[in-house]
Design an enzyme around this catalytic site. Sequence first.
Site: not given
Ligand code: CAA
Length: 380
Positions: A363
């Site tokens: 996550e």
């Molecule tokens: N809420 C709303 N919108 C959001 C947001 C949020 N929290 N975070 C990002 N966004 C939006 C941004 O505003 C952007 O939108 P626009 O293009 O319209 O401006 C878009 O999303 C892209 O965002 P970023 O440019 O910030 O994207 P990035 O490529 O730099 O990545 C990151 C950001 C935070 C690293 C993201 O990719 C991330 O969270 N990665 C980790 C994924 C993760 O947590 N995976 C876990 C898998 S689930 C799991 O583990 C479940 C299980 O089984 C236990």
Amino acid sequence: MNFEFSEEQLMIQQAARDYAQRELIKDVIERDAKAEFPTEHVKNLTELGFMGMVVDTKYDGGGMDTVSYVLAMEEICKVDSSLGVIISVNNSLVCYGIEEFGTEEQKEKYLKPLASGEKLGAFLLSEPEAGSDATHQRTTAEEKDDHYLLNGTKNWITNANCASTYVVIAQTHPEKRHKGINAFLVDKDSPGISLGPHEDKMGMRSSDTHSVMFTDVKVPKENRIGEDGFGFKFAMKTLDGGRIGIAAQALGIASGAMERAIQYSKERKAFGTEIANHQAIAFKLSDMAVKIENARNLCLKSAWLKDNKKPYGLMSAMAKQYAADIAMEVTTEAVQIFGGYGYVKEYHVERLMREAKLTQIYEGTSEVQKIVISRALLRD
Ligand code: CAA
């Protein structure tokens, strides 16, 4: 500021503590060794209302608040984090997203059985080449007449085999990059879905983790969640809340390890006295307690913000990063206090240490949380 819990919150905490200390403890070591899914416990916790605890009663959920969810998760994860993640994924990653962004029809058909615990759900975002870099979805959802066609592979999927409902993130318009991604509700028994073998994990061994393959899987158009292209934002918003559940899980692992270390250090004698009387041990316990209290406050603050409809994404990232990192530190120190006994399975702390490691990875890794936190700080 009010740091007191309500009667109801305390009752939920007590119910979770009683079940964990009375029932989960009995077979947790064996289930970990055999990597056995806790079917009976899931059934019992469903009866206690924990599988959909934060969902509105209107949709057959428990109608509890997020603070209660944190309190319950801490108690359950003091003993068994595998159950914790089953509860967390169903509540925060699956039910929440449908309740918040789904249509009434989707809620009737999918949310109700998930919230009542009749069915379990899974959240399919990660892929072999898209873990932290979640925008790089390779799974495609090609738009056809009245349906989408899913193709691709998802990795590390919690509840993959036991779930009936999948929330799947997939790319529909690759040229639009993350703005072309969609989220779908998919029945697990749809033709074209197959599972990889159960992952033989280091910790949380009795949670059900597989890769999931999609080959020309037909998904009705009405199963898309939100507008076309909303899927990436949907995933990010869902994860904002999911991280509260995993932070509370890490908190439980840490406090479970500390409770065991306190007990042991009051009983175990060395150099003529209980080891708790040696400052080397007492100071370790003191450091653990401060870290755990900080983690608990971050978890509860995120939960309070969410319950009060205030922005909570930054706080949940802080809670998740901090609680996961201190869970690793605290469990490592707990093993050290137990010495040789800590290194064998009977005393639980080695298992808690293995479980803590995963909270720094799934996550959103601790490093991903730092991306989220630092970007929020640097934003104007
Ligand atoms: N809420 C709303 N919108 C959001 C947001 C949020 N929290 N975070 C990002 N966004 C939006 C941004 O505003 C952007 O939108 P626009 O293009 O319209 O401006 C878009 O999303 C892209 O965002 P970023 O440019 O910030 O994207 P990035 O490529 O730099 O990545 C990151 C950001 C935070 C690293 C993201 O990719 C991330 O969270 N990665 C980790 C994924 C993760 O947590 N995976 C876990 C898998 S689930 C799991 O583990 C479940 C299980 O089984 C236990």
